[in-house]
Write a protein that holds these residues in place. Structure first.
Motif, PDB file in Angstrom:
ATOM      1  N   SER A  14      -6.953   8.365   6.343  1.00  0.00           N
ATOM      2  CA  SER A  14      -5.866   9.201   6.870  1.00  0.00           C
ATOM      3  C   SER A  14      -6.257  10.646   7.118  1.00  0.00           C
ATOM      4  O   SER A  14      -5.422  11.439   7.558  1.00  0.00           O
ATOM      5  N   GLN A  22      -9.266  -0.462   4.947  1.00  0.00           N
ATOM      6  CA  GLN A  22      -9.081   0.794   4.199  1.00  0.00           C
ATOM      7  C   GLN A  22      -8.422   1.808   5.133  1.00  0.00           C
ATOM      8  O   GLN A  22      -8.995   2.158   6.173  1.00  0.00           O
ATOM      9  N   PRO A  23      -7.223   2.279   4.795  1.00  0.00           N
ATOM     10  CA  PRO A  23      -6.671   3.374   5.593  1.00  0.00           C
ATOM     11  C   PRO A  23      -7.585   4.590   5.455  1.00  0.00           C
ATOM     12  O   PRO A  23      -8.102   4.853   4.367  1.00  0.00           O
ATOM     13  N   LYS A  38     -12.488  -0.165  -0.448  1.00  0.00           N
ATOM     14  CA  LYS A  38     -13.229   1.068  -0.119  1.00  0.00           C
ATOM     15  C   LYS A  38     -14.725   0.811  -0.022  1.00  0.00           C
ATOM     16  O   LYS A  38     -15.499   1.754   0.134  1.00  0.00           O
ATOM     17  N   ASN A  70      -5.695  -7.767  -4.984  1.00  0.00           N
ATOM     18  CA  ASN A  70      -5.075  -6.518  -5.431  1.00  0.00           C
ATOM     19  C   ASN A  70      -5.322  -6.314  -6.931  1.00  0.00           C
ATOM     20  O   ASN A  70      -5.323  -7.271  -7.703  1.00  0.00           O
ATOM     21  N   ARG A 113       0.617  -1.339 -11.016  1.00  0.00           N
ATOM     22  CA  ARG A 113       1.966  -1.007 -10.554  1.00  0.00           C
ATOM     23  C   ARG A 113       2.873  -0.782 -11.762  1.00  0.00           C
ATOM     24  O   ARG A 113       2.695  -1.385 -12.821  1.00  0.00           O
ATOM     25  N   ARG A 158      -3.837  -8.858  -0.598  1.00  0.00           N
ATOM     26  CA  ARG A 158      -3.970  -7.601   0.150  1.00  0.00           C
ATOM     27  C   ARG A 158      -4.321  -6.452  -0.782  1.00  0.00           C
ATOM     28  O   ARG A 158      -3.719  -6.272  -1.813  1.00  0.00           O
ATOM     29  N   THR A 164      -6.621  -2.361  -0.765  1.00  0.00           N
ATOM     30  CA  THR A 164      -7.470  -1.389  -0.069  1.00  0.00           C
ATOM     31  C   THR A 164      -8.899  -1.625  -0.514  1.00  0.00           C
ATOM     32  O   THR A 164      -9.182  -1.573  -1.711  1.00  0.00           O
ATOM     33  N   PRO A 216       0.839  -1.209   0.000  1.00  0.00           N
ATOM     34  CA  PRO A 216       0.000   0.000   0.000  1.00  0.00           C
ATOM     35  C   PRO A 216       0.866   1.247   0.000  1.00  0.00           C
ATOM     36  O   PRO A 216       1.982   1.228   0.536  1.00  0.00           O
ATOM     37  N   ASN A 217       0.382   2.304  -0.601  1.00  0.00           N
ATOM     38  CA  ASN A 217       1.144   3.562  -0.640  1.00  0.00           C
ATOM     39  C   ASN A 217       0.171   4.671  -0.962  1.00  0.00           C
ATOM     40  O   ASN A 217      -0.781   4.448  -1.714  1.00  0.00           O
TER      41      ASN A 217
END
Ligand SMILES: Cc1cc2nc3c(=O)[nH]c(=O)nc-3n(C[C@H](O)[C@H](O)[C@H](O)COP(=O)(O)O)c2cc1C
Length: 370
Positions: free
Chosen positions: A318, A315-316, A161, A355, A359, A157, A159, A59-60
């Protein structure tokens, strides 16, 4: 009269056929985009190429993939640093999230190296060296057997949403996913309610900020062509859109319209729904130093991979950590030992998914010395 009716029916029929055709076309066009990342690096062993690809599935923030890597194949050494040109100047001017993202990358790198039978030594420096590298990894092959389960976990893995199910997270599961430097807040606790409200409030503050909107719009992708060309950013698939919904989203939204009020309002509504269905948050804590941020990234990705094993979606969120006055007061308000570095919304979904593999080609950011 009869003739008139006939004409009306014919017109309705034609419109119906056109709408059906449009919907079928939208569904066909809405199939998932597949980015074929080029993993080839001249003079690098195939399993090391694979390790580097798996690392990049970390994740990034905004999927900007802000890492730069230098590989020395003879010495079995690898250096990792931040690519300054990909830092998010508005939400992450201090590069806190960039270094957390590098930490996530390093956990994937370590997991993948070990899965391919390598022993590694991972050093994280206090601050970047003269070439901008913050970490050095030495690797050496010691075993032949490949641990495919660990690799599958990395591939799974992602994210998520979507709105999670109403199923509560039990204390046992919470204990299993709460590793070092993290705290799990389940629905029903005061701190859970604090994070739920604070996150929405912070998202509303962010959404009103034009600079924030502009930066987000830059990293959003609005066609398959753009995703395939740039191999980064946030695609419709990553937003959870598929089939005809994805096509209509791409037809009706652009980089320009994503900077406007309507898009911002939709973002707030989406967040409201995500938070309404939320059953728990994980907070990852760590020191407010560059090394502390990298370590928080290492911890966050270890926790996330644990969540994958437990079928917990993540889900991060932030916004509170990116926006004042929330960022200033969150540690005191939650009463944590160390500053909060990541907030993860967690829960269950019907189909876990995987995923989206958007990338960049390895050679875009990895230099090889032989
Ligand atoms: C430090 C950090 C902050 C993030 N913040 C958010 C966030 O606020 N909201 C969100 O939906 N995703 C957030 N993400 C998730 C990234 O958008 C996601 O990792 C990236 O788009 C790649 O997608 P993937 O995780 O599915 O591989 C964050 C990730 C990191 C590492």
């Amino acid at each position: 009269m009869k003739k008139k009716m006939k004409v009306v029916f014919i017109i309705i029929g034609i419109i119906g056929v056109l709408i059906m055709g449009l919907l079928i076309m939208a569904t066909i066009l809405g199939k998932e985009v597949t980015v074929k990342t080029d993993k080839q690096l001249e003079g690098v062993a195939e399993d090391v190429e694979s390790v580097l690809y798996y690392a990049s599935l970390a994740p990034n923030s905004h999927n900007s993939q802000m890492w730069k890597i230098q590989l020395n194949t003879k010495a079995g050494e690898l250096f990792v640093g931040v690519d300054e040109s990909r830092v998010l100047e508005v939400v992450d001017s201090a590069k806190r999230e960039a270094y957390i993202s590098l930490g996530c990358y390093l956990t994937n790198l370590q997991t993948a190296f070990e899965a391919y039978g390598y022993d590694i030594k991972l050093d994280v420096y206090d601050k970047p060296d003269e070439n901008g590298f913050i970490s050095k990894i030495t690797y050496k092959k010691t075993r032949d057997k490949v641990d495919y389960t660990a690799l599958k976990t990395i591939e799974k893995r992602h994210t998520d949403k979507s709105v999670y199910k109403d199923t509560p997270i039990t204390q046992d599961v919470a204990d299993a996913i709460t590793l070092d430097n993290s705290i799990c807040y389940l629905d029903g606790s005061d701190n859970f309610a604090y994070l739920k409200k604070g996150t929405l409030d912070a998202i509303m503050v962010q959404s009103a900020n034009q600079a924030y909107r502009d930066e987000l719009a830059e990293w959003m992708r609005f066609s398959d062509g753009e995703v395939l060309e740039k191999q980064d950013g946030i695609s419709a698939e990553q937003m959870g859109l598929k089939g005809m919904v994805k096509t209509f989203y791409y037809w009706t939204t652009s980089h320009e319209s994503a900077k406007g009020d309507t898009f911002a309002k939709q973002g707030i509504n989406t967040a409201k729904n995500q938070l309404e269905g939320c059953k728990g948050f994980l907070a990852v804590t760590g020191d407010n130093t560059i090394k502390g941020w990298v370590n928080s990234g290492l911890d966050s990705e270890k926790i996330w991979l644990k969540c994958v094993e437990q079928n917990i979606s993540v889900q991060p969120m932030s916004a509170m950590l990116e926006t004042e006055p929330f960022a200033q007061s969150i540690q005191k308000d939650l009463g944590t030992d160390k500053p909060v570095q990541m907030i993860l919304r967690i829960g269950y979904v019907n189909e876990y998914g995987k995923n989206r593999n958007i990338r960049r080609d390895l050679k875009e950011y990895i230099s090889v010395e032989r």
